[in-house]
Scaffold this motif. Structure first.
Motif, PDB file in Angstrom:
ATOM      1  N   GLY A 123      57.146  40.429  66.866  1.00 27.16           N
ATOM      2  CA  GLY A 123      57.015  40.504  65.409  1.00 27.16           C
ATOM      3  C   GLY A 123      57.151  39.138  64.766  1.00 27.16           C
ATOM      4  O   GLY A 123      56.393  38.772  63.856  1.00 27.16           O
ATOM      5  N   ALA A 124      58.113  38.362  65.236  1.00 25.03           N
ATOM      6  CA  ALA A 124      58.314  37.008  64.715  1.00 25.03           C
ATOM      7  C   ALA A 124      57.108  36.122  65.016  1.00 25.03           C
ATOM      8  O   ALA A 124      56.682  35.313  64.182  1.00 25.03           O
ATOM      9  CB  ALA A 124      59.579  36.399  65.312  1.00 25.03           C
ATOM     10  N   LEU A 125      56.544  36.273  66.198  1.00 23.58           N
ATOM     11  CA  LEU A 125      55.367  35.493  66.579  1.00 23.58           C
ATOM     12  C   LEU A 125      54.171  35.837  65.686  1.00 23.58           C
ATOM     13  O   LEU A 125      53.455  34.951  65.221  1.00 23.58           O
ATOM     14  CB  LEU A 125      55.026  35.755  68.046  1.00 23.58           C
ATOM     15  CG  LEU A 125      53.812  35.021  68.598  1.00 23.58           C
ATOM     16  CD1 LEU A 125      54.055  33.517  68.564  1.00 23.58           C
ATOM     17  CD2 LEU A 125      53.530  35.479  70.005  1.00 23.58           C
ATOM     18  N   ILE A 126      53.986  37.119  65.427  1.00 21.23           N
ATOM     19  CA  ILE A 126      52.872  37.549  64.566  1.00 21.23           C
ATOM     20  C   ILE A 126      53.062  37.029  63.151  1.00 21.23           C
ATOM     21  O   ILE A 126      52.110  36.541  62.528  1.00 21.23           O
ATOM     22  CB  ILE A 126      52.746  39.092  64.582  1.00 21.23           C
ATOM     23  CG1 ILE A 126      52.273  39.555  65.957  1.00 21.23           C
ATOM     24  CG2 ILE A 126      51.785  39.570  63.501  1.00 21.23           C
ATOM     25  CD1 ILE A 126      52.379  41.051  66.167  1.00 21.23           C
ATOM     26  N   GLU A 127      54.278  37.103  62.639  1.00 22.70           N
ATOM     27  CA  GLU A 127      54.550  36.577  61.292  1.00 22.70           C
ATOM     28  C   GLU A 127      54.297  35.079  61.231  1.00 22.70           C
ATOM     29  O   GLU A 127      53.717  34.572  60.269  1.00 22.70           O
ATOM     30  CB  GLU A 127      55.993  36.876  60.886  1.00 22.70           C
ATOM     31  CG  GLU A 127      56.190  38.269  60.373  1.00 22.70           C
ATOM     32  CD  GLU A 127      57.576  38.482  59.804  1.00 22.70           C
ATOM     33  OE1 GLU A 127      58.096  37.563  59.131  1.00 22.70           O
ATOM     34  OE2 GLU A 127      58.135  39.558  60.045  1.00 22.70           O
ATOM     35  N   ALA A 128      54.724  34.361  62.254  1.00 18.82           N
ATOM     36  CA  ALA A 128      54.531  32.912  62.293  1.00 18.82           C
ATOM     37  C   ALA A 128      53.048  32.565  62.322  1.00 18.82           C
ATOM     38  O   ALA A 128      52.613  31.575  61.754  1.00 18.82           O
ATOM     39  CB  ALA A 128      55.242  32.306  63.489  1.00 18.82           C
ATOM     40  N   ALA A 129      52.273  33.389  62.972  1.00 17.94           N
ATOM     41  CA  ALA A 129      50.841  33.152  63.057  1.00 17.94           C
ATOM     42  C   ALA A 129      50.131  33.583  61.762  1.00 17.94           C
ATOM     43  O   ALA A 129      48.972  33.254  61.569  1.00 17.94           O
ATOM     44  CB  ALA A 129      50.264  33.906  64.242  1.00 17.94           C
ATOM     45  N   GLY A 130      50.839  34.331  60.911  1.00 18.42           N
ATOM     46  CA  GLY A 130      50.259  34.756  59.647  1.00 18.42           C
ATOM     47  C   GLY A 130      49.157  35.792  59.801  1.00 18.42           C
ATOM     48  O   GLY A 130      48.233  35.840  58.997  1.00 18.42           O
ATOM     49  N   GLU A 131      49.259  36.612  60.819  1.00 18.10           N
ATOM     50  CA  GLU A 131      48.191  37.577  61.069  1.00 18.10           C
ATOM     51  C   GLU A 131      48.665  39.016  61.032  1.00 18.10           C
ATOM     52  O   GLU A 131      48.177  39.858  61.760  1.00 18.10           O
ATOM     53  CB  GLU A 131      47.555  37.289  62.429  1.00 18.10           C
ATOM     54  CG  GLU A 131      46.856  35.949  62.461  1.00 18.10           C
ATOM     55  CD  GLU A 131      46.158  35.709  63.778  1.00 18.10           C
ATOM     56  OE1 GLU A 131      45.963  36.653  64.534  1.00 18.10           O
ATOM     57  OE2 GLU A 131      45.846  34.541  64.052  1.00 18.10           O
ATOM     58  N   ILE A 132      49.624  39.325  60.193  1.00 20.46           N
ATOM     59  CA  ILE A 132      50.101  40.706  60.081  1.00 20.46           C
ATOM     60  C   ILE A 132      49.104  41.515  59.278  1.00 20.46           C
ATOM     61  O   ILE A 132      48.681  41.127  58.197  1.00 20.46           O
ATOM     62  CB  ILE A 132      51.501  40.778  59.447  1.00 20.46           C
ATOM     63  CG1 ILE A 132      52.520  40.221  60.402  1.00 20.46           C
ATOM     64  CG2 ILE A 132      51.834  42.201  59.056  1.00 20.46           C
ATOM     65  CD1 ILE A 132      53.940  40.370  59.950  1.00 20.46           C
ATOM     66  N   THR A 133      48.690  42.620  59.819  1.00 21.75           N
ATOM     67  CA  THR A 133      47.832  43.540  59.089  1.00 21.75           C
ATOM     68  C   THR A 133      48.600  44.826  58.874  1.00 21.75           C
ATOM     69  O   THR A 133      49.420  45.221  59.692  1.00 21.75           O
ATOM     70  CB  THR A 133      46.545  43.839  59.879  1.00 21.75           C
ATOM     71  OG1 THR A 133      46.911  44.408  61.121  1.00 21.75           O
ATOM     72  CG2 THR A 133      45.725  42.582  60.123  1.00 21.75           C
ATOM     73  N   HIS A 134      48.351  45.473  57.779  1.00 23.68           N
ATOM     74  CA  HIS A 134      49.048  46.712  57.466  1.00 23.68           C
ATOM     75  C   HIS A 134      48.143  47.890  57.776  1.00 23.68           C
ATOM     76  O   HIS A 134      47.042  47.981  57.263  1.00 23.68           O
ATOM     77  CB  HIS A 134      49.460  46.745  55.987  1.00 23.68           C
ATOM     78  CG  HIS A 134      50.398  45.623  55.642  1.00 23.68           C
ATOM     79  ND1 HIS A 134      51.733  45.677  55.992  1.00 23.68           N
ATOM     80  CD2 HIS A 134      50.205  44.443  55.030  1.00 23.68           C
ATOM     81  CE1 HIS A 134      52.319  44.569  55.575  1.00 23.68           C
ATOM     82  NE2 HIS A 134      51.407  43.806  54.993  1.00 23.68           N
ATOM     83  N   LYS A 135      48.628  48.772  58.625  1.00 18.39           N
ATOM     84  CA  LYS A 135      47.870  49.977  58.958  1.00 18.39           C
ATOM     85  C   LYS A 135      48.254  51.078  58.000  1.00 18.39           C
ATOM     86  O   LYS A 135      49.377  51.180  57.557  1.00 18.39           O
ATOM     87  CB  LYS A 135      48.161  50.420  60.390  1.00 18.39           C
ATOM     88  CG  LYS A 135      47.607  49.491  61.422  1.00 18.39           C
ATOM     89  CD  LYS A 135      47.826  50.059  62.796  1.00 18.39           C
ATOM     90  CE  LYS A 135      47.204  49.137  63.836  1.00 18.39           C
ATOM     91  NZ  LYS A 135      47.346  49.689  65.168  1.00 18.39           N
ATOM     92  N   ARG A 136      47.293  51.912  57.680  1.00 16.41           N
ATOM     93  CA  ARG A 136      47.563  53.052  56.803  1.00 16.41           C
ATOM     94  C   ARG A 136      47.360  54.310  57.533  1.00 16.41           C
ATOM     95  O   ARG A 136      46.641  54.507  58.385  1.00 16.41           O
ATOM     96  CB  ARG A 136      46.644  53.004  55.585  1.00 16.41           C
ATOM     97  CG  ARG A 136      47.000  51.847  54.695  1.00 16.41           C
ATOM     98  CD  ARG A 136      46.115  51.853  53.494  1.00 16.41           C
ATOM     99  NE  ARG A 136      46.323  50.600  52.796  1.00 16.41           N
ATOM    100  CZ  ARG A 136      46.305  50.492  51.508  1.00 16.41           C
ATOM    101  NH1 ARG A 136      46.074  51.521  50.767  1.00 16.41           N
ATOM    102  NH2 ARG A 136      46.506  49.351  50.941  1.00 16.41           N
TER     103      ARG A 136
END
Length: 71
Positions: free
Chosen positions: A58-71
Motif C-alpha cells: 500500500g505504501a509503495l502504491i501511494e508513493a508511486a501515486g497510482e492508487i485507483t478507487h474501485k466501486r
C-alpha cells in the motif's frame, strides 16, 4: 416416545464405503473469490504476516501515486 438411532459409526471404513470424489469440483468458485500471490521465499522472509505485506505494498502504491478507487 421414539428411540433415537443407535450410533452407527464403525471402527473402520473400507474404500468401498466412501463415495468417489470429483477432482477440481470447487476450483472455479475458489478462484473467483480468492486472490493469492506466491512470494519468493527470500521476499516472504522479510514479512512476518499478510498484514505487513499489504501495508508495504500500500505504501509503495501511494508513493508511486497510482492508487485507483474501485466501486
Amino acid at each position: 416416545m421414539k428411540k433415537g438411532k443407535k450410533d452407527e459409526l464403525r471402527a473402520e471404513y473400507g474404500r468401498e464405503d466412501l463415495i468417489k470424489g470429483v477432482r477440481g469440483k470447487y476450483l472455479n468458485a475458489y478462484r473467483s473469490g480468492t486472490n493469492l500471490v506466491l512470494l519468493d521465499p527470500k521476499i516472504a522472509s522479510a514479512f512476518p504476516n499478510a498484514r505487513a505485506v499489504n501495508k508495504a505494498l500500500g505504501a509503495l502504491i501511494e508513493a508511486a501515486g497510482e492508487i485507483t478507487h474501485k466501486r
